[in-house]
Scaffold this motif. Structure first.
Motif, short mmCIF file in Angstrom:
data_model
loop_
_atom_site.label_atom_id
_atom_site.label_comp_id
_atom_site.label_asym_id
_atom_site.label_seq_id
_atom_site.Cartn_x
_atom_site.Cartn_y
_atom_site.Cartn_z
N SER A 159 13.79 49.87 -3.71
CA SER A 159 13.74 49.51 -5.13
C SER A 159 15.13 49.02 -5.54
O SER A 159 16.13 49.30 -4.88
CB SER A 159 13.34 50.72 -5.99
N ARG A 160 15.17 48.28 -6.65
CA ARG A 160 16.45 47.95 -7.27
C ARG A 160 16.82 49.13 -8.16
O ARG A 160 16.10 49.45 -9.10
CB ARG A 160 16.34 46.65 -8.06
N ARG A 161 17.91 49.79 -7.84
CA ARG A 161 18.28 51.04 -8.52
C ARG A 161 19.54 50.85 -9.37
O ARG A 161 20.49 50.19 -8.95
CB ARG A 161 18.55 52.14 -7.49
N THR A 308 9.98 50.03 -13.33
CA THR A 308 9.35 48.71 -13.43
C THR A 308 8.61 48.39 -12.14
O THR A 308 9.13 48.61 -11.04
CB THR A 308 10.42 47.62 -13.68
N THR A 324 16.12 41.64 -9.79
CA THR A 324 17.54 41.97 -9.93
C THR A 324 18.05 41.58 -11.32
O THR A 324 18.73 42.37 -12.00
CB THR A 324 18.36 41.26 -8.84
N SER A 327 16.70 44.04 -13.83
CA SER A 327 17.37 45.34 -13.86
C SER A 327 18.67 45.28 -14.65
O SER A 327 19.00 46.22 -15.39
CB SER A 327 17.64 45.82 -12.43
N HIS A 330 17.93 45.56 -18.46
CA HIS A 330 16.93 46.52 -18.91
C HIS A 330 17.37 47.33 -20.12
O HIS A 330 16.55 48.03 -20.73
CB HIS A 330 16.50 47.44 -17.76
N PHE A 341 17.33 53.64 -13.62
CA PHE A 341 16.37 52.54 -13.51
C PHE A 341 15.91 52.40 -12.08
O PHE A 341 16.72 52.44 -11.14
CB PHE A 341 17.02 51.22 -13.96
N ASP A 342 14.60 52.24 -11.89
CA ASP A 342 14.03 51.93 -10.58
C ASP A 342 13.04 50.78 -10.75
O ASP A 342 12.07 50.90 -11.53
CB ASP A 342 13.30 53.14 -10.00
N GLY A 343 13.30 49.68 -10.05
CA GLY A 343 12.41 48.53 -10.12
C GLY A 343 11.87 48.18 -8.74
O GLY A 343 12.62 48.13 -7.76
#
Length: 453
Positions: A159-161, A308, A324, A327, A330, A341-343
């Motif tokens: 994930s994008r963190r 997300t 990206t 994120s 956000h 945040f985790d996407g």
């Protein structure tokens, strides 16, 4: 500086309004063949057998291509930047969305090409389709993508963190927790000009490609990689796009036209129908966004938790890049000191999604602004004043730890209030984007301004 503030005519304006502008489909070459694609009727199926021999023998047909005709079948626009590719130009062992191309025919005219498609023998084994991103993680949902249900190449994460501050502490001291789920759906760009390309083999061994792409050098690199050719053997002609909005960043037709032109040694044009545009062209992605905000009773945003899901469709394309950007934005135009945040880029058996105006940002802006209204309603607070209180200011630290030097949130909110005649208290009317001090610098924001990290 003569042009600043001056109304200047568009350089292409007269051509557009008089109908003299030349688009790709206006280009005519003697001996041009027409391309048509055999597309998957299923959102998910194994390909058991493909036989193109009858189509190849059909009168008027000059070339038929499948995966075997592509020197490098799997290549992505972002592979040169280190993002692994996952999408074949022409389907290999399976099809993962309805409309995925499997074979393409070049013939003397479109009716003949369509007749040839009917002669291609193909056998499928249908498989269950994943059409809802929320179900991709279910234990009884079998992943169809070689990487599993999500894109796994965000460094060492799937994930994008984003992690900033102490989110758990922020939620413990919150007076109110406001939650929202936001699900903007897919939108098709619907350009007046459909996807179209014309590839012309030149006597010197080069290819001239007339393209409607929005990204000439991206597309040139993609075609060169698929063909395994050096760039100097390709000449791209473009610059006039009949509507793109992001969707024509994808290289949808150029490579296939090139392969057919090389095989037939004739110019080949592929112009999608409007039906193909709706079936197989990329859309803006659907998103699933869950937001929980820790808020003080006087309207300070103390912390945010957000998850997300980005619907990539069957393949990645530009989705990892879009998520990206998503994120980084956000928190919207507001300073929130504590974040988690985790996407996820999630695969479904939908048409692959791609860029569209403000890729990744418009979706989260929609969610954030509705969330701000929900917070204001929960606190019985003026929504303009809530925004001005938490607005980004000079020196504030963003979600991705960028120090702001000239944020525009305060003047924009003030202008919006003035435009609709919304009355604000004097303390809010007089606000600026200058660095925080006094009441605008409460203890919980100390780490997000000045030299804090």
């Amino acid at each position: 500086m003569k042009a600043v503030g001056t109304r200047l005519p568009r350089y292409d304006g007269v051509g557009h309004v008089t109908g003299r502008t030349v688009f790709v489909d206006d280009v005519r070459m003697p001996g041009t063949l027409w391309a048509k694609a055999l597309r998957s009727p299923h959102p998910h199926a194994a390909i058991i057998r493909v036989d193109t021999s009858k189509a190849e023998r059909h009168p008027g047909v000059h070339a038929v291509i499948t995966r075997e005709d592509v020197p490098k079948n799997v290549y992505g626009h972002l592979e040169g930047l280190g993002v692994p590719a996952d999408e074949p130009l022409l389907a290999e062992d399976d099809v993962r969305y309805q409309g995925q191309p499997i074979a393409v025919v070049a013939a003397e005219d479109e009716p003949t090409a369509l007749e040839a498609l009917e002669l291609i023998e193909i056998e499928y084994e249908e498989r269950p389709a994943v059409l809802d991103i929320r179900k991709a993680f279910d234990p009884d949902t079998a992943p169809f993508h070689q990487w599993g249900p999500v894109f796994p190449h965000f460094g060492t994460y799937t994930s994008r963190r984003i992690r900033k501050g102490d989110v758990d502490a922020a939620f413990e001291r919150a007076d109110v927790i406001v939650q929202g789920v936001y699900r903007p759906q897919a939108i098709d760009q619907v350009p007046i000009e459909p996807q179209v390309a014309l590839a012309v083999p030149e006597p010197n061994g080069r290819l001239t490609i007339y393209s409607c792409t929005q990204a000439m050098y991206f597309s040139m690199g993609v075609v060169a990689a698929h063909l395994q050719w050096p760039l100097n053997k390709l000449k791209f002609v473009g610059g006039t796009v009949g509507g793109g909005f992001g969707g024509k960043v994808d290289t949808a037709t150029e490579t296939i036209c090139s392969l057919l032109a090389l095989k037939a040694n004739r110019p080949v044009k592929w112009r999608w129908t409007r039906e193909e545009e709706f079936l197989a062209s990329s859309t803006r992605a659907p998103w699933h966004m869950e937001i929980a905000d820790a808020v003080s009773k006087d309207g300070w945003l103390l912390g945010r938790k957000m998850t997300t899901l980005h619907d990539s469709g069957a393949y990645t394309r530009f989705s990892s890049y879009g998520l990206t950007k998503h994120s980084f934005h956000h928190t919207g135009a507001y300073t929130i000191p504590n974040l988690r945040f985790d996407g996820y880029v999630v695969y479904t058996n939908r048409t692959p999604t791609t860029a569209m105006r403000g890729f990744g940002v418009t979706s989260v802006s929609f969610a954030v602004e509705i969330q701000m209204n929900r917070i204001a309603e929960s606190l019985d607070m003026d929504p303009f004043e809530l925004r001005l209180k938490n607005a980004n200011r000079v020196g504030d630290l963003t979600a991705n730890r960028v120090r702001l030097t000239d944020p525009s949130t305060v003047p924009v909110v003030l202008a919006a209030a003035d435009r609709i005649g919304h009355e604000l208290k004097a303390e809010f009317r007089e606000m600026t984007n200058e660095p925080r001090s006094g009441e605008l610098l409460p203890e919980h924001l100390l780490s997000s301004v000045g030299g804090g990290a």
